[in-house]
Motif scaffolding. Structure first.
Motif, mmCIF file in Angstrom:
data_model
loop_
_atom_site.group_PDB
_atom_site.id
_atom_site.type_symbol
_atom_site.label_atom_id
_atom_site.label_comp_id
_atom_site.label_asym_id
_atom_site.label_seq_id
_atom_site.Cartn_x
_atom_site.Cartn_y
_atom_site.Cartn_z
ATOM 1 N N VAL A 133 0.870 -1.176 0.000
ATOM 2 C CA VAL A 133 0.000 0.000 0.000
ATOM 3 C C VAL A 133 0.909 1.228 0.000
ATOM 4 O O VAL A 133 1.802 1.332 0.845
ATOM 5 C CB VAL A 133 -0.922 -0.007 1.232
ATOM 6 C CG1 VAL A 133 -1.742 1.274 1.296
ATOM 7 C CG2 VAL A 133 -1.834 -1.227 1.199
ATOM 8 N N PRO A 134 0.741 2.169 -0.923
ATOM 9 C CA PRO A 134 1.698 3.277 -1.065
ATOM 10 C C PRO A 134 1.703 4.204 0.147
ATOM 11 O O PRO A 134 0.686 4.394 0.817
ATOM 12 C CB PRO A 134 1.205 4.005 -2.323
ATOM 13 C CG PRO A 134 -0.224 3.631 -2.446
ATOM 14 C CD PRO A 134 -0.343 2.239 -1.920
ATOM 15 N N GLY A 135 2.865 4.782 0.396
ATOM 16 C CA GLY A 135 3.019 5.672 1.531
ATOM 17 C C GLY A 135 2.270 6.978 1.387
ATOM 18 O O GLY A 135 2.041 7.668 2.382
ATOM 19 N N ASP A 136 1.886 7.339 0.161
ATOM 20 C CA ASP A 136 1.158 8.597 -0.028
ATOM 21 C C ASP A 136 -0.342 8.374 -0.162
ATOM 22 O O ASP A 136 -1.046 9.188 -0.746
ATOM 23 C CB ASP A 136 1.685 9.340 -1.251
ATOM 24 C CG ASP A 136 1.628 8.495 -2.526
ATOM 25 O OD1 ASP A 136 1.275 7.304 -2.429
ATOM 26 O OD2 ASP A 136 1.948 9.031 -3.608
ATOM 27 N N ILE A 137 -0.830 7.310 0.418
ATOM 28 C CA ILE A 137 -2.262 7.023 0.331
ATOM 29 C C ILE A 137 -3.087 8.095 1.039
ATOM 30 O O ILE A 137 -4.285 8.232 0.805
ATOM 31 C CB ILE A 137 -2.573 5.626 0.923
ATOM 32 C CG1 ILE A 137 -4.004 5.201 0.546
ATOM 33 C CG2 ILE A 137 -2.336 5.588 2.420
ATOM 34 C CD1 ILE A 137 -4.334 3.781 0.928
ATOM 35 N N TYR A 138 -2.431 8.889 1.865
ATOM 36 C CA TYR A 138 -3.143 9.967 2.550
ATOM 37 C C TYR A 138 -3.763 10.966 1.567
ATOM 38 O O TYR A 138 -4.633 11.765 1.935
ATOM 39 C CB TYR A 138 -2.200 10.710 3.494
ATOM 40 C CG TYR A 138 -1.049 11.375 2.797
ATOM 41 C CD1 TYR A 138 -1.172 12.655 2.256
ATOM 42 C CD2 TYR A 138 0.180 10.726 2.660
ATOM 43 C CE1 TYR A 138 -0.110 13.260 1.590
ATOM 44 C CE2 TYR A 138 1.236 11.324 2.005
ATOM 45 C CZ TYR A 138 1.088 12.594 1.464
ATOM 46 O OH TYR A 138 2.136 13.187 0.798
ATOM 47 N N SER A 160 1.074 6.414 7.064
ATOM 48 C CA SER A 160 0.298 7.502 6.462
ATOM 49 C C SER A 160 -1.176 7.183 6.349
ATOM 50 O O SER A 160 -1.990 8.084 6.120
ATOM 51 C CB SER A 160 0.854 7.819 5.064
ATOM 52 O OG SER A 160 0.777 6.677 4.216
ATOM 53 N N ILE A 161 -1.552 5.915 6.524
ATOM 54 C CA ILE A 161 -2.969 5.578 6.461
ATOM 55 C C ILE A 161 -3.724 6.263 7.600
ATOM 56 O O ILE A 161 -4.929 6.481 7.531
ATOM 57 C CB ILE A 161 -3.177 4.047 6.477
ATOM 58 C CG1 ILE A 161 -4.510 3.684 5.807
ATOM 59 C CG2 ILE A 161 -3.102 3.486 7.890
ATOM 60 C CD1 ILE A 161 -4.640 2.216 5.474
ATOM 61 N N GLY A 162 -2.973 6.632 8.639
ATOM 62 C CA GLY A 162 -3.566 7.371 9.739
ATOM 63 C C GLY A 162 -3.950 8.789 9.362
ATOM 64 O O GLY A 162 -4.592 9.494 10.153
ATOM 65 N N GLY A 163 -3.560 9.221 8.147
ATOM 66 C CA GLY A 163 -3.929 10.548 7.675
ATOM 67 C C GLY A 163 -5.285 10.617 7.023
ATOM 68 O O GLY A 163 -5.745 11.707 6.648
ATOM 69 N N LEU A 164 -5.936 9.480 6.843
ATOM 70 C CA LEU A 164 -7.280 9.460 6.238
ATOM 71 C C LEU A 164 -8.303 9.734 7.333
ATOM 72 O O LEU A 164 -9.086 8.868 7.732
ATOM 73 C CB LEU A 164 -7.535 8.105 5.564
ATOM 74 C CG LEU A 164 -6.530 7.706 4.470
ATOM 75 C CD1 LEU A 164 -6.845 6.303 3.950
ATOM 76 C CD2 LEU A 164 -6.561 8.702 3.325
ATOM 77 N N ARG A 165 -8.326 10.959 7.815
ATOM 78 C CA ARG A 165 -9.061 11.303 9.031
ATOM 79 C C ARG A 165 -10.565 11.184 8.889
ATOM 80 O O ARG A 165 -11.286 11.168 9.891
ATOM 81 C CB ARG A 165 -8.684 12.726 9.465
ATOM 82 C CG ARG A 165 -7.215 12.900 9.845
ATOM 83 C CD ARG A 165 -6.806 11.937 10.956
ATOM 84 N NE ARG A 165 -5.412 12.094 11.331
ATOM 85 C CZ ARG A 165 -4.972 12.909 12.294
ATOM 86 N NH1 ARG A 165 -5.836 13.640 12.961
ATOM 87 N NH2 ARG A 165 -3.691 12.979 12.577
#
Length: 979
Positions: A133-138, A160-165
């Motif tokens: 899963v890409p690091g820029d998925i955010y 970065s998945i934690g950035g999908l707030r």
């Protein structure tokens, strides 16, 4: 002429402004129609969206939804899409919902979707995505729903998945993640659902940050390699309804306040190493299902469980619990499953269990219970199993169980029961397993048994009287053990009707008369014990026809010569204490029968003559073939005589194929011809060509096989069925041209000799072992192909020669079903189909003809210990497709054991050998292929092994359908994939 009144400037402006939205909507629809039609073409024109056309509005198309005249939703699930996602999808500027699940989409995570700026719902599950899963998925910051489950994603889940707030649901289960998952998931403050189950993460503790997910309702982390303790902070997640961390290595106590969550309805922590006492569920009285089995929990069962009015499923099996069952458990109004076996519980069983709820499973075996069975277990007539063996229970079997028509298994052995068996229990229609050994039951055996009763064990009781003449009706038995009773009289010859029997033990009784010769006609009999009786007369010669793995006729009154086939050390303990038996050799320490010569010459003369004739025929056939092949080549294959019939768009001609049928391109040969690997272009493209030669003796058979292959493969399309590109015919030969499978057939990988180079395609490599995940994907792929043939084709198609050599593998080990020369289209769906000739391959044959519908022949050692409860399969009256199911079951056993189908041991094929191993109660791990005996996959391998046994059940109606097989594989695999 008067002038027309002129509109005011304000009116003109208003009309202009009103017309603007209609013009914009019209332009938007036209643009989005063009985008979608291009998308349809780029996806290969799936048949399900043929209604997409230039003459209608996209808002009316299947899979499309609009808001205010603009496309906002695209749903293309289960469309058989095999190409990557086109970038043009994001030209739909208002797209918020995209569902591409349940297809065959390859490649890496589609970062092109970052351009879909309004996307909120993204479902890519059940596809063939690979990589990380890409690091820029955010960048997909607007997502509310993300489903990447059931793919082949690997590596780490990026922080970065934690950035999908905005996320509310995150589904990552059933992938190949083998790295870490991030604590940053705990930052998803709006998350309500988190599913990460069945991934091979490195060993990790549960991050404390996960306890910050205050809105979390559903947490599923089964089989994710978790270690350490469950954080106490989970008890603060007041919204939590579903909590599942089963099949990990968690240890320590269950958080004391976890069972105080008021909204908690489902708690699953089975198969861990949790210890200590079960917390008191003071507040969690809304629990519907609780499963804490297979841990190290101690102490007593909290009394509050007797107050849970919503409890349906209760499983505390395989712990170290002590004490009595809490009061009130028999008063719960919706309880269906009561499973507490393999503990140290004591006391009496709650007397009203089953009286107040529709109880389906009652499993209390391996405890220290005393007293009687509850009288009303089947009060609602839905009870499926009573499993209470290995306790100290006494008294009679409740009469109500004799009227319980739904029962499928009754296991009461190793107790102190007495009295006679309720008559109705013997004849219960659905009952398949009746285990009553080691009690004090008495009475006579019935003349009738339920038509589905396959296993009866009544050893070491006090049954008496004759074995009734009507035992011919016991035709569904596979195991009958009645040793150590007081049975007398002669053994009726009706026993010849027990065609499915594999174990017969009547030792330690008072049976007399001659051993019926009919026993020698039982085709599946493996174990025969008639010792310690009063049988007399000679041993029937036809007993030697059986492929017995154990035989004991000791301690009887037999006389005469033993059959020659038993005169070896394998049977040295089979004939003890029969003073009048003799043998021709001293091997068994029996008296010498006589000195007359044995008639070996006459006995083996027909075999010798047959072999000689066979050798002559083969030699002549080879000579004729060489001559025909030479003449065919000499004529150069006059291209004017060849006719090409194509089934797909081709980039070659018959000349490309015919001119290259040379020995240098030969890659295999078989009973119907040779197979060539032919290059069709300079860029490395190849096809496989099967050439069927012309032999007068085989011409009619081969012609039928050729027609069947062309008729079927020319008309069906599926990603897991080999593609027939065209056929080329001439007077002397018929050519079938297929897509080339780089990794050839499955049997070469499973059964190739170890430590030698194996040719694969054009490369010579050292032997490579297929790992378990690859084998599982192959099994699912092959099951998808067969499921399509059986359930989605009209009319249905049965293959009739399913085997590992007919499962081909492409460069990525994707499975294709091949070789349809024996296949048949069923003329009417649902009707039996009569086959005019024997079809298939030895080792993959289903057993002989079955005259009765039967259900539940799976041998259950202990229903308590089975994750797969076979008795829940639905009845079926269709048996035709079950021929393929049996053969596919053999393939599953090959995948698990690494053995060949016709190689179980000296006396059995693989299916029989596997069944015997199971009935003997030996550990499954003993038969697993040692080259893939990875502890991480033992559970999957065990389940596939059991599924292989079910598929190879003796009777067709006992086998599942291919749809059920496929569903089971998908549900229990870390790499599931629908058809």
């Amino acid at each position: 002429m008067s002038k027309l009144p002129q509109p005011f400037p304000e009116v003109l402006l208003l009309l202009f402004l009103i017309s603007i939205p209609f013009n914009v909507i019209s332009e938007t629809i036209e643009t989005e129609r063009t985008v979608l039609l291009n998308l349809k073409q780029q996806l290969g024109n799936p048949p399900a969206i043929q209604l997409w056309n230039v003459s209608s509005s996209p808002c009316s198309w299947p899979g499309i939804k609009c808001t205010d005249g603009s496309v906002t939703s695209v749903s293309l699930q289960d469309m058989n899409i095999t190409s990557e996602i086109p970038p043009s999808i994001c030209k739909l500027k208002n797209l918020t919902f995209l569902d591409l699940s349940d297809n065959f989409i390859p490649g890496h995570f589609p970062t092109l979707l970052y351009n879909c700026s309004k996307l909120q719902h993204l479902n890519l599950s059940l596809n063939y995505f690979i990589g990380s899963v890409p690091g820029d998925i955010y960048q997909l910051s607007t997502l509310v729903y993300l489903d990447l489950s059931d793919n082949n994603f690997s590596g780490n889940i990026p922080p970065s998945i934690g950035g999908l707030r905005a996320l509310k649901e995150l589904r990552l289960q059933y992938n190949e993640f083998n790295g870490t998952f991030p604590k940053e998931i705990g930052n998803l403050s709006k998350l309500e659902l988190l599913w990460m189950a069945y991934n091979g993460f490195v060993q990790m503790n549960i991050p404390d940050m996960f306890t910050q997910l205050k809105k979390l309702k559903y947490l599923w982390m089964t089989a994710t390699n978790l270690i350490g303790k469950i954080p106490e902070g989970f008890a603060n997640l007041s919204s939590l309804e579903w909590f599942d961390m089963s099949k990990n290595n968690l240890e320590g106590p269950i958080p004391s306040r976890l069972l105080m969550l008021k909204n908690l309805t489902n708690l699953y922590l089975f198969n861990n190493e949790l210890s200590g006492k079960i917390p008191r569920p003071v507040e969690a009285l809304n629990l519907v299902e609780i499963d804490l089995c297979r841990n190290n929990l101690t102490g007593t069962i909290p009394g509050e469980f007797g107050m849970m009015q919503n409890l349906v499923f209760f499983n505390l099996m395989s712990n170290q619990l002590t004490g009595e069952i809490p009061a009130g458990m028999d008063q719960l109004p919706v309880l269906k499953v009561f499973r507490i076996f393999a503990n140290k519980l004591s006391g009496v069983l709650p007397p009203e269990l089953g009286l107040h709820s529709k109880l389906e499973y009652f499993e209390v075996c391996d405890n220290q219970f005393t007293g009687q069975l509850p009288e009303n277990l089947c009060a609602y007539r839905v009870l499926l199993g009573v499993v209470a063996f290995s306790n100290n229970l006494s008294g009679h079997i409740p009469a109500s169980l004799g009227n319980c028509s739904t029962l499928r298994t009754v296991q009461l052995y190793n107790n102190q029961f007495s009295g006679e068996i309720p008559p109705g229990l013997w004849t219960t229609f659905d009952l398949s397993v009746l285990l009553l050994s080691n009690n004090s039951f008495s009475g006579e055996l019935p003349s009738q048994l339920g038509r589905n009763l396959s296993m009866v064990k009544i050893s070491k009781n006090k049954f008496s009287g004759n074995i009734p003449v009507g035992i011919g009706s016991w035709s569904s038995l596979t195991v009958f053990e009645a040793n150590g009773n007081q049975l007398s009289g002669e053994l009726p010859s009706d026993i010849a009707s027990w065609k499915s029997l594999n174990t017969l033990d009547l030792s330690g009784n008072k049976l007399s008369g001659q051993i019926p010769a009919a026993i020698g006609s039982l085709p599946d009999l493996l174990n025969l014990d008639l010792s310690e009786n009063q049988f007399s007369g000679k041993i029937p010669d036809n007993l030697a026809n059986l492929r017995l793995t154990s035989l004991n006729l000791s301690s009887n009154k037999l006389y005469g010569q033993i059959p020659d086939e038993f005169d070896n050390l394998a049977y040295e303990n089979s004939f003890l204490n029969n003073s009048n038996l003799c043998a021709d050799t001293p091997i068994l320490n029996l008296p010498d029968c006589s000195s007359k010569p044995r008639k070996l010459t006459s006995k083996y003369l027909p075999l010798i003559l047959s072999l000689a004739v066979f050798i002559v025929i083969v030699t002549v056939s080879l000579i004729l073939f060489v001559m025909i092949d030479y003449r065919s080549k000499k004529r150069g294959g006059d291209l004017a005589t060849w006719k090409l019939t194509s089934f797909h768009r081709l980039d070659f001609t018959e000349e490309n194929i015919v001119s290259r049928l040379t020995e240098s391109n030969l890659i295999g040969s078989g009973g119907s011809g040779k197979v060539y690997k032919i290059a069709i272009n300079e860029s490395g493209g190849f096809v496989a060509v099967k050439r069927i030669w012309n032999n007068k003796k085989l011409d009619g058979k081969l012609k039928k096989e050729f027609i069947a292959e062309v008729e079927i493969l020319g008309s069906i399309r599926h990603a897991n069925i080999v593609k027939l590109l065209c056929c080329i015919s001439s007077e002397n030969s018929k050519l079938l041209v297929y897509e080339f499978m780089e990794n050839q057939s499955l049997d070469r990988w499973l059964h190739g000799k170890k430590k030698r180079s194996t040719t694969i395609g054009t490369n010579s490599i050292y032997h490579i072992v297929l790992d378990w995940p690859t084998r599982m994907r192959i099994a699912i792929g092959a099951a998808q192909g067969l499921c399509y043939m059986h359930h989605d084709c009209c009319p249905p198609i049965i293959h009739r020669d399913v085997k590992s050599s007919n499962i081909l593998l492409d460069s990525e080990f994707k499975a294709r079903i091949a070789d349809f020369g024996l296949a048949k289209m069923l003329t009417r769906q649902g009707e039996p189909h009569t086959m005019s000739a024997v079809a298939g391959t030895f080792g993959y044959f289903a057993p002989g003809k079955i005259n009765r519908e039967f259900y539940g022949s799976f041998v259950v050692k202990s229903i308590c210990l089975l994750d797969l409860y076979i008795a829940e399969y639905a009845y079926t009256t269709k048996v035709n497709e079950k021929f393929d199911v049996y053969s596919f079951g053999v393939v599953l056993l090959e995948l698990v054991t690494g053995r060949e189908a016709n190689c179980g041991d000296e006396h059995t094929n693989l299916a029989q050998w596997a069944w015997r191993h199971y009935t003997e109660g030996r550990p499954e791990v003993e038969i697993f292929d040692p080259e893939i005996n990875d502890p991480c996959h033992l559970e999957e391998m065990t389940l596939v092994y059991k599924l292989g046994l079910i598929c190879t059940s003796t009777l067709p109606s006992s086998r599942p359908s291919m749809k059920e097989v496929l569903l089971f594989l998908q549900r229990h695999s870390r790499h599931p994939k629908k058809k």
